[in-house]
Design a protein around this motif. Structure first.
Motif, PDB file in Angstrom:
ATOM      1  N   ARG A 289      -9.441  23.022  11.681  1.00 35.16           N
ATOM      2  CA  ARG A 289      -8.615  21.874  12.049  1.00 35.16           C
ATOM      3  C   ARG A 289      -9.346  21.021  13.097  1.00 35.16           C
ATOM      4  NH1 ARG A 289      -4.285  21.392   9.211  1.00 35.16           N
ATOM      5  NH2 ARG A 289      -3.217  23.243   8.415  1.00 35.16           N
ATOM      6  N   PRO A 290      -9.078  19.702  13.119  1.00 32.07           N
ATOM      7  CA  PRO A 290      -9.776  18.818  14.063  1.00 32.07           C
ATOM      8  C   PRO A 290      -9.671  19.274  15.521  1.00 32.07           C
ATOM      9  CG  PRO A 290      -8.677  17.514  12.403  1.00 32.07           C
ATOM     10  CD  PRO A 290      -8.247  18.930  12.167  1.00 32.07           C
ATOM     11  N   GLU A 291      -8.516  19.841  15.906  1.00 31.10           N
ATOM     12  CA  GLU A 291      -8.377  20.249  17.311  1.00 31.10           C
ATOM     13  C   GLU A 291      -9.186  21.493  17.659  1.00 31.10           C
ATOM     14  OE1 GLU A 291      -4.600  21.801  15.207  1.00 31.10           O
ATOM     15  OE2 GLU A 291      -5.921  20.052  15.115  1.00 31.10           O
ATOM     16  N   THR A 294     -14.259  20.295  18.889  1.00 33.05           N
ATOM     17  CA  THR A 294     -14.071  19.365  20.007  1.00 33.05           C
ATOM     18  C   THR A 294     -15.328  19.319  20.872  1.00 33.05           C
ATOM     19  OG1 THR A 294     -12.564  18.814  21.831  1.00 33.05           O
ATOM     20  CG2 THR A 294     -12.995  21.149  21.474  1.00 33.05           C
ATOM     21  N   ASP A 300     -11.131  25.421  23.937  1.00 30.31           N
ATOM     22  CA  ASP A 300     -10.156  26.408  24.401  1.00 30.31           C
ATOM     23  C   ASP A 300     -10.881  27.579  25.062  1.00 30.31           C
ATOM     24  OD1 ASP A 300      -8.158  28.244  24.799  1.00 30.31           O
ATOM     25  OD2 ASP A 300      -7.541  28.377  22.689  1.00 30.31           O
ATOM     26  N   ASP A 322      -6.125  11.116  22.660  1.00 26.49           N
ATOM     27  CA  ASP A 322      -7.268  11.795  22.049  1.00 26.49           C
ATOM     28  C   ASP A 322      -8.311  10.765  21.635  1.00 26.49           C
ATOM     29  OD1 ASP A 322      -6.048  14.536  21.820  1.00 26.49           O
ATOM     30  OD2 ASP A 322      -4.660  13.459  20.513  1.00 26.49           O
ATOM     31  N   PHE A 324     -10.961  10.598  18.312  1.00 29.07           N
ATOM     32  CA  PHE A 324     -11.396  11.242  17.075  1.00 29.07           C
ATOM     33  C   PHE A 324     -12.818  10.808  16.766  1.00 29.07           C
ATOM     34  CE2 PHE A 324      -6.763  11.166  16.699  1.00 29.07           C
ATOM     35  CZ  PHE A 324      -6.514  12.497  16.418  1.00 29.07           C
ATOM     36  N   ARG A 337     -11.517  16.400  17.070  1.00 28.48           N
ATOM     37  CA  ARG A 337     -10.538  15.835  18.001  1.00 28.48           C
ATOM     38  C   ARG A 337     -11.014  16.133  19.423  1.00 28.48           C
ATOM     39  NH1 ARG A 337      -4.312  16.625  16.698  1.00 28.48           N
ATOM     40  NH2 ARG A 337      -3.431  15.012  18.009  1.00 28.48           N
ATOM     41  N   ARG A 339     -11.322  15.075  23.809  1.00 29.85           N
ATOM     42  CA  ARG A 339     -10.520  14.563  24.923  1.00 29.85           C
ATOM     43  C   ARG A 339     -10.611  13.036  24.968  1.00 29.85           C
ATOM     44  NH1 ARG A 339     -13.338  16.245  29.664  1.00 29.85           N
ATOM     45  NH2 ARG A 339     -15.094  16.121  28.232  1.00 29.85           N
ATOM     46  N   LYS A 358     -10.023  30.011  14.938  1.00 31.37           N
ATOM     47  CA  LYS A 358      -9.091  29.194  14.139  1.00 31.37           C
ATOM     48  C   LYS A 358      -9.634  28.866  12.747  1.00 31.37           C
ATOM     49  CE  LYS A 358      -6.180  28.476  17.620  1.00 31.37           C
ATOM     50  NZ  LYS A 358      -4.804  28.981  17.611  1.00 31.37           N
TER      51      LYS A 358
END
Length: 371
Positions: A289-291, A294, A300, A322, A324, A337, A339, A358
């Protein structure tokens, strides 16, 4: 014990099968959202629950009682339609009270129910107006009020917000969620909007071509999609799905992603994805997923397995909270995705962090989840 139970439900129109062996159970007070692209069968499924469409085979139970052969009026359900379906010649109060009037509810009781529902939906000041004098959001509240005074066992919503503008849809979504928390009534809700599905549901049923693709909580559907269709359909922006080759060596499992003629990007596979070992030397579809893709400073810190790689940034799209970034990996355009204050520019090579906790993997032939 399940409150609404749909067992082996099939619906055909002649030789054309619209719903194919649907099995869904939801507890009392649950919020079930039926989601999928246009023509997938979600409105037909809602109509079979309502009794507006007869089923071809299977069964529908509400609170332990089969309702498959019952007339809609005997099922103790209330429905809110996309078109509002208000009587233009009646006031708001008249529209809300009409069903009670037909059932012979005494006037005093009707008045009390109208004012209770009007207070709940904040439409008390509109009771003397006609539908033509109301905004779209106000009409939708009246349609909901007419359903609420019934106090049914199950509420059915058929794309109730699709006629509203974007801001009003968000506001009404919040109202419906608040209403559900307050009333604790079982709701079945149809939408093609997966954001609506994620925010409202306690359980989501994803449909495609009349087949139930996955049934689970919003978190299960989003984080553990059963196949590539669910992975791609749920989420905005959608999950990145790209071709990768599985490699096995002394260090364990890795996946290789092509980088437009340069050296491929090699990413380690997390310990809980060892089912990939059976696909060593073969291609799989790598999903992230894009998040989970990063800038390194925004990654994370609780992730067990982070890996970094240099990627050529082709497009940068600031989006308020955000940013992209679009790059190419595995022969496909993918979205990261970042900051809002990430220092990144189109045309530069930037280091991106992959949260491989993920990552998910699919079989390119069957499109089913491998790990």
């Amino acid at each position: 014990m399940s409150f609404l139970k749909i067992s082996h439900l099939r619906k055909s129109y002649g030789a054309l099968e619209i719903l194919k062996d649907i099995n869904i159970e939801i507890e009392e007070g649950g919020f079930l959202v039926l989601v999928g692209p246009s023509g997938c069968g979600k409105s037909t499924l809602l109509n079979t629950i309502a009794g507006l469409e007869p089923i071809t085979s299977g069964d529908i139970e509400i609170n332990g009682r089969s309702v498959s052969g019952l007339h809609p009026s005997k099922r103790d359900i209330a429905m809110v339609f996309q078109s509002y379906a208000l009587y233009p010649n009646m006031t708001v109060a008249g529209n809300i009270a009409f069903g009670m009037e037909i059932r012979g509810v005494p006037k005093e009781e009707r008045e009390k129910a109208i004012h209770q529902v009007a207070d709940m939906l904040q439409i008390g000041h509109l009771l003397d107006r006609k539908p033509s004098q109301l905004s779209g959001g106000q009409r939708q509240r009246v349609a909901m009020g007419r359903a609420l005074v019934r106090n049914p066992q199950v509420f059915l919503f058929d794309e109730p917000l699709s006629n509203l503008d974007a801001k009003l849809r968000v506001d009404m979504r919040t109202e419906i969620k608040r209403l559900h928390h307050r009333m604790k009534t079982t709701i079945v809700y149809v939408t093609h909007d997966q954001i609506e599905a994620m925010t409202l549901a306690t359980k989501i049923a994803v449909l495609k071509d009349g087949v139930l693709q996955q049934f689970g909580s919003p978190a299960e559907i989003y984080n553990n999609p059963a196949n590539m269709f669910v992975a791609d359909f749920m989420g905005s922006p959608a999950m990145n799905l790209l071709e990768a080759t599985v490699e096995k060596n002394d260090a364990g499992l890795s996946v290789l992603l092509s980088r437009g003629g340069g050296e491929p990007l090699r990413l380690p596979v997390s310990a809980d994805k060892q089912a990939l070992a059976a696909h060593a030397g073969r291609q799989v579809m790598f999903g992230i997923r894009p998040e989970a893709l990063t800038d390194p400073d925004g990654a994370d810190r609780n992730a067990k397995l982070l890996a970094e790689g240099d990627c050529l940034i082709e497009v940068v799209e600031p989006a308020g909270a955000d940013t992209f970034a679009v790059t190419h990996l595995g022969g496909k355009e993918i979205v990261a995705r970042l900051r809002a204050d990430a220092h990144i520019h189109a045309g530069q090579t930037a280091r991106l962090a992959f949260n491989l906790d993920k990552a998910v993997y699919f079989d390119p032939q069957t499109q089913a989840r491998i790990a």
